[in-house]
Design a protein around this motif. Structure first.
Motif, PDB file in Angstrom:
ATOM      1  N   ASN A  42      40.411  38.952  80.871  1.00  0.00           N
ATOM      2  CA  ASN A  42      39.074  39.474  80.259  1.00  0.00           C
ATOM      3  C   ASN A  42      38.123  39.879  81.518  1.00  0.00           C
ATOM      4  O   ASN A  42      37.077  40.551  81.364  1.00  0.00           O
ATOM      5  CB  ASN A  42      38.281  38.791  79.286  1.00  0.00           C
ATOM      6  CG  ASN A  42      37.346  39.352  78.420  1.00  0.00           C
ATOM      7  OD1 ASN A  42      37.305  40.472  78.463  1.00  0.00           O
ATOM      8  ND2 ASN A  42      36.583  38.691  77.791  1.00  0.00           N
ATOM      9  N   ILE A  43      38.887  39.886  82.621  1.00  0.00           N
ATOM     10  CA  ILE A  43      38.129  40.008  83.999  1.00  0.00           C
ATOM     11  C   ILE A  43      38.983  41.009  84.801  1.00  0.00           C
ATOM     12  O   ILE A  43      38.255  42.006  85.195  1.00  0.00           O
ATOM     13  CB  ILE A  43      37.848  38.786  84.949  1.00  0.00           C
ATOM     14  CG1 ILE A  43      36.672  37.774  84.035  1.00  0.00           C
ATOM     15  CG2 ILE A  43      37.393  39.351  86.153  1.00  0.00           C
ATOM     16  CD1 ILE A  43      36.520  36.631  84.519  1.00  0.00           C
ATOM     17  N   GLY A  51      34.208  40.461  81.807  1.00  0.00           N
ATOM     18  CA  GLY A  51      34.281  39.167  81.215  1.00  0.00           C
ATOM     19  C   GLY A  51      33.466  38.876  80.027  1.00  0.00           C
ATOM     20  O   GLY A  51      32.716  39.805  79.481  1.00  0.00           O
ATOM     21  N   ASN A  99      38.050  29.811  84.631  1.00  0.00           N
ATOM     22  CA  ASN A  99      38.859  30.922  83.912  1.00  0.00           C
ATOM     23  C   ASN A  99      40.083  30.520  83.100  1.00  0.00           C
ATOM     24  O   ASN A  99      39.924  29.598  82.538  1.00  0.00           O
ATOM     25  CB  ASN A  99      39.622  31.808  85.429  1.00  0.00           C
ATOM     26  CG  ASN A  99      38.344  32.502  86.012  1.00  0.00           C
ATOM     27  OD1 ASN A  99      37.677  33.255  85.515  1.00  0.00           O
ATOM     28  ND2 ASN A  99      38.380  32.350  87.341  1.00  0.00           N
TER      29      ASN A  99
HETATM   30  S1  SF4 Z   1      36.679  32.745  81.951  1.00  0.00           S
HETATM   31 FE1  SF4 Z   1      36.251  32.332  79.871  1.00  0.00          FE
HETATM   32  S2  SF4 Z   1      34.442  32.920  79.383  1.00  0.00           S
HETATM   33 FE2  SF4 Z   1      35.039  34.069  81.226  1.00  0.00          FE
HETATM   34  S3  SF4 Z   1      35.711  35.974  80.757  1.00  0.00           S
HETATM   35 FE3  SF4 Z   1      37.557  34.761  80.570  1.00  0.00          FE
HETATM   36  S4  SF4 Z   1      37.528  33.934  78.508  1.00  0.00           S
HETATM   37 FE4  SF4 Z   1      35.562  34.563  78.789  1.00  0.00          FE
END
Ligand code: SF4
Length: 317
Positions: A42-43, A51, A99
């Motif tokens: 998601n990053i 994120g 992460n």
């Molecule tokens: S590390 Fe966890 S909180 Fe951060 S972007 Fe990824 S899923 Fe979302």
């Protein structure tokens, strides 16, 4: 109707994981946060960018070590601090926190988890990840590990409501969560589910619905967090523009008690509030006084004369 405490030794009205660990291993077992240098889909753009809107630059691993150091070096550094605090009669559970800690090829996971498990006085392993980041191959390996040690895989659910999930940019749905959860459950792997109270626009009913679902699923453990608004996040910008309000301490305490009543009595409670980074926390500032929050929960449970799982008929006679 009488009440039987989940564990009379703790005098708590919920099933504390720390008490469970002490009983299981015969002495205090504490987690050591580690940073395996993982990223998150998601990053890195695979699922999303930027994120989750509350995620700090450290990938929600504010207490993890530096990925520039080896796992055993990070472990030793934290272990020394724990020994200064509690003495050396401790067991340890290495905790891959920052992460998404299954987001790498299997041989890398094996190497990192293996290095952690080889550290001194280790009795288990905790791995925090996303439910959409566990392949069948990884799940098989985790099942193998959980036969050898006390493994807990932590899944960040936060809410069952897909509208909120889209708003917070979680980039997975509740159905994705259920798929990941079931992959682990059917292999007999302990799952700890994280939820967050106080997400923008969520009502108390929505937060209770999330807890009710967990009452149905009966995970091994649950962590209940308060939404922390951290500097330099999208969430902080929304908060500063006045788009949503922080949760009050009273509201949080009552909501947590309502949720404890809805969880299954056997589910372990790992946390009832979060440990935000004090330096970067913008709100709610009352959350720094963790003791008052936990005392408030105990007091409210006593006032109600209730216990965890009472809506499942637990501990009552
Ligand atoms: S590390 Fe966890 S909180 Fe951060 S972007 Fe990824 S899923 Fe979302």
């Amino acid at each position: 109707m009488g009440i039987i405490l989940p564990d009379p030794a703790t005098n708590k009205r919920y099933n504390m994981q720390s008490a469970y660990l002490k009983k299981r291993f015969g002495k205090k077992a504490v987690k050591i946060s580690l940073n395996g240098g993982f990223t998150c889909p998601n990053i890195d753009g695979t699922k999303g960018t930027g994120g989750c809107i509350y995620c700090s630059a450290k990938g929600s691993g504010d207490f993890g070590g530096s990925p520039c150091r080896s796992i055993s070096e990070q472990f030793d550094e934290v272990r020394k601090k724990l020994v200064n605090k509690w003495g050396d009669d401790l067991f340890y559970i290495p905790y891959f926190q920052a992460n998404t800690n299954t987001y790498a090829p299997l041989d890398r996971l094996k190497r990192l988890y293996g290095e952690a498990l080889a550290c001194e006085n280790t009795v288990g392993l905790a791995v925090s990840t996303r439910p959409d980041c566990i392949s069948e191959e990884t799940a098989d390996y985790l099942a193998e590990l959980s036969r050898e040690t006390y493994l807990t895989v932590e899944l960040g659910l936060q809410t069952i409501h897909d509208g909120t999930a889209a708003l917070i940019n979680r980039c997975h749905t509740y159905s994705d969560f259920l798929r990941g959860y079931e992959m682990l459950e059917k292999r007999g792997i302990n799952v700890c589910v994280h939820i967050i109270n106080g997400l923008p626009f969520e009502t108390r009913e929505m937060m209770l619905a999330t807890a009710e679902e967990l009452g149905r699923l009966r995970p091994h453990a649950v962590k209940i967090h308060l939404l922390h608004i951290i500097r330099d996040t999208v969430l902080a910008e929304m908060f500063e523009r006045g788009e949503f309000a922080e949760m009050s301490m009273e509201d949080y305490i009552e909501t947590v008690c309502d949720q404890l009543e809805r969880l299954h009595p056997d589910t372990l409670i790992e946390r009832l509030t979060g440990d935000g980074d004090r330096e970067t926390l913008i709100a709610p500032l009352w959350s720094r006084d963790k003791k008052s929050v936990l005392n408030g929960i105990d007091k409210e449970m006593r006032r109600r004369n209730t216990v965890q799982g009472c809506l499942h008929g637990a501990y009552c006679n």
